[in-house]
Design a protein around this motif. Sequence first.
Motif, PDB file in Angstrom:
ATOM      1  N   ARG A  77       0.819  -1.204   0.000  1.00  0.00           N
ATOM      2  CA  ARG A  77       0.000   0.000   0.000  1.00  0.00           C
ATOM      3  C   ARG A  77       0.859   1.263   0.000  1.00  0.00           C
ATOM      4  O   ARG A  77       0.412   2.328  -0.389  1.00  0.00           O
ATOM      5  CB  ARG A  77      -0.954   0.012   1.198  1.00  0.00           C
ATOM      6  CG  ARG A  77      -2.208  -0.822   0.989  1.00  0.00           C
ATOM      7  CD  ARG A  77      -3.072  -0.221  -0.095  1.00  0.00           C
ATOM      8  NE  ARG A  77      -4.245  -1.024  -0.413  1.00  0.00           N
ATOM      9  CZ  ARG A  77      -5.158  -0.679  -1.324  1.00  0.00           C
ATOM     10  NH1 ARG A  77      -5.000   0.431  -2.015  1.00  0.00           N
ATOM     11  NH2 ARG A  77      -6.180  -1.448  -1.578  1.00  0.00           N
ATOM     12  N   ALA A  78       2.119   1.121   0.443  1.00  0.00           N
ATOM     13  CA  ALA A  78       3.060   2.243   0.391  1.00  0.00           C
ATOM     14  C   ALA A  78       3.933   2.193  -0.854  1.00  0.00           C
ATOM     15  O   ALA A  78       4.820   3.034  -1.028  1.00  0.00           O
ATOM     16  CB  ALA A  78       3.935   2.252   1.638  1.00  0.00           C
ATOM     17  N   GLY A  79       3.708   1.197  -1.712  1.00  0.00           N
ATOM     18  CA  GLY A  79       4.418   1.135  -2.985  1.00  0.00           C
ATOM     19  C   GLY A  79       5.654   0.272  -3.002  1.00  0.00           C
ATOM     20  O   GLY A  79       6.431   0.329  -3.956  1.00  0.00           O
ATOM     21  N   VAL A  80       5.856  -0.553  -1.965  1.00  0.00           N
ATOM     22  CA  VAL A  80       7.044  -1.413  -1.902  1.00  0.00           C
ATOM     23  C   VAL A  80       6.611  -2.873  -1.960  1.00  0.00           C
ATOM     24  O   VAL A  80       5.870  -3.342  -1.093  1.00  0.00           O
ATOM     25  CB  VAL A  80       7.853  -1.166  -0.610  1.00  0.00           C
ATOM     26  CG1 VAL A  80       9.073  -2.095  -0.564  1.00  0.00           C
ATOM     27  CG2 VAL A  80       8.286   0.287  -0.519  1.00  0.00           C
ATOM     28  N   VAL A  81       7.054  -3.602  -2.968  1.00  0.00           N
ATOM     29  CA  VAL A  81       6.759  -5.022  -3.080  1.00  0.00           C
ATOM     30  C   VAL A  81       7.630  -5.775  -2.078  1.00  0.00           C
ATOM     31  O   VAL A  81       8.846  -5.578  -2.039  1.00  0.00           O
ATOM     32  CB  VAL A  81       7.032  -5.533  -4.512  1.00  0.00           C
ATOM     33  CG1 VAL A  81       6.846  -7.045  -4.588  1.00  0.00           C
ATOM     34  CG2 VAL A  81       6.111  -4.837  -5.497  1.00  0.00           C
ATOM     35  N   ASN A  82       7.014  -6.621  -1.261  1.00  0.00           N
ATOM     36  CA  ASN A  82       7.766  -7.317  -0.214  1.00  0.00           C
ATOM     37  C   ASN A  82       7.731  -8.825  -0.436  1.00  0.00           C
ATOM     38  O   ASN A  82       6.953  -9.551   0.179  1.00  0.00           O
ATOM     39  CB  ASN A  82       7.210  -6.968   1.173  1.00  0.00           C
ATOM     40  CG  ASN A  82       8.136  -7.405   2.283  1.00  0.00           C
ATOM     41  OD1 ASN A  82       9.161  -8.038   2.037  1.00  0.00           O
ATOM     42  ND2 ASN A  82       7.790  -7.079   3.512  1.00  0.00           N
ATOM     43  N   ILE A  83       8.610  -9.295  -1.318  1.00  0.00           N
ATOM     44  CA  ILE A  83       8.774 -10.733  -1.522  1.00  0.00           C
ATOM     45  C   ILE A  83       9.515 -11.352  -0.337  1.00  0.00           C
ATOM     46  O   ILE A  83       9.494 -12.566  -0.131  1.00  0.00           O
ATOM     47  CB  ILE A  83       9.543 -10.995  -2.836  1.00  0.00           C
ATOM     48  CG1 ILE A  83       8.720 -10.517  -4.029  1.00  0.00           C
ATOM     49  CG2 ILE A  83       9.865 -12.469  -3.027  1.00  0.00           C
ATOM     50  CD1 ILE A  83       7.464 -11.299  -4.289  1.00  0.00           C
ATOM     51  N   GLY A  84      10.157 -10.508   0.468  1.00  0.00           N
ATOM     52  CA  GLY A  84      10.955 -11.001   1.577  1.00  0.00           C
ATOM     53  C   GLY A  84      10.164 -11.395   2.803  1.00  0.00           C
ATOM     54  O   GLY A  84      10.756 -11.624   3.871  1.00  0.00           O
ATOM     55  N   LEU A  85       8.851 -11.502   2.703  1.00  0.00           N
ATOM     56  CA  LEU A  85       8.025 -11.881   3.850  1.00  0.00           C
ATOM     57  C   LEU A  85       8.422 -13.234   4.425  1.00  0.00           C
ATOM     58  O   LEU A  85       8.400 -13.432   5.643  1.00  0.00           O
ATOM     59  CB  LEU A  85       6.545 -11.910   3.440  1.00  0.00           C
ATOM     60  CG  LEU A  85       5.882 -10.555   3.175  1.00  0.00           C
ATOM     61  CD1 LEU A  85       4.521 -10.758   2.510  1.00  0.00           C
ATOM     62  CD2 LEU A  85       5.729  -9.771   4.461  1.00  0.00           C
TER      63      LEU A  85
END
Length: 420
Positions: A77-85
Amino acid sequence: MSTGTVAKPSAAPKKAGRRKLTWPWILLIVAAGLVLFSLVRVVSGADDLTSVGQISGALQLAVPIAMAGLGGLWAERAGVVNIGLEGMMVLGTWFGAWAGYQWGPWTGVVVGILGGALGGLLHAIITVTFNVNHIVSGVAINILAVGFTQYLSNFTFDKAEGGSSKQSPRIDPITDITIPGLSDWLMDLQQKHWFLISDIAGILGGLVTNLSLLTIVAALLIPATWWILWRTAFGLRLRSCGENPVAAESLGVNVYKYKYIAVVVSGGLAGLGGAFLAIVSTGIYQEGQTGGRGYIGLAAMIFGNWMPGGMALGASLFGFTDSLKLRGGAENVHALLLLVALLLVIAALWQLYKKKYVVAAVSAGFSVAFFLWYFLTDEVPSQFVDAAPYITTLLVLALSAQRLRMPKADGLPYRKGEGK
């Protein structure tokens, strides 16, 4: 000479947008789903599908997925893709167990959140400050987290009594809550195996039997996220960074600050999911225990269209299918073949109503295939049972892909000063 009037061109008709689901429609869909599920249970004889134990287990398996999905929602939602979850969950499991067996489970939860937040901070530094590709950064964090925790285990858990290089000592449990009278009554009602009534009793019974306090905390974070991101000025600014950071900066929003906050919170939530796995689900840290739940959480978030409610529904679906293999897996998954066949019949009829004949024919063809599979077999292979959560992930994403709308600036590079 007569003056004629020039007709103004008529405005082009607006395309009708998708109707938003109202609460009456949502309740109607839920009721129809319960009826269909109850029908499948009665016909198949798989009475454990909606038992108290099944629902309780599904809830416990859904919480880590939901926390990972909620973390992904904050970041994207802030524009950062987080594949590192996934890596942040791994950090949460290790740090949660490390602090949990020494200083108690609640300390373990807090330290697990901090461990995941540390991974989120690293991801924010790499992607926001140095503008590295978000996917590359996330994959790197996943790899680093596994190697880092393996290294730490060699001189922490390996030296502790009851531990080894691949697992921690036993962690004290967090208090479980059971409402005695209500829980017993609902369990008795569920065991009568009545149509619909027993299914509702089983679902409600699973929500009031052996319910961890941490499960309640995690569940409350979902509406809390909705309120913060959609009902506060802070949430509006954060979401604007994911939609149009240049415009947000031109209005005085510190885009970097909000991206950093979102990604650190994202890591903290994933870390909470990891701590839940180690402290509540198993009571012990084991190497590789996340089992890809960070990726499934990301899938749940996408299925939910980047909204908390939809994400929670997706996490519940994945948690339920994951729990099937723990309690009579082959029989329960075999019964789900009938459920899928009936859902495909409904899909085919709906597509016929919309005059999409090709899609209707394909749905009908798959429906026939699933009916034949169900009626011509007595059980499914054990490998299919183990793969059920991942197959569900792929099917759900494939079926929901056409209605998805991600934040417009999600994953796009941004440099400070572009809005000035």
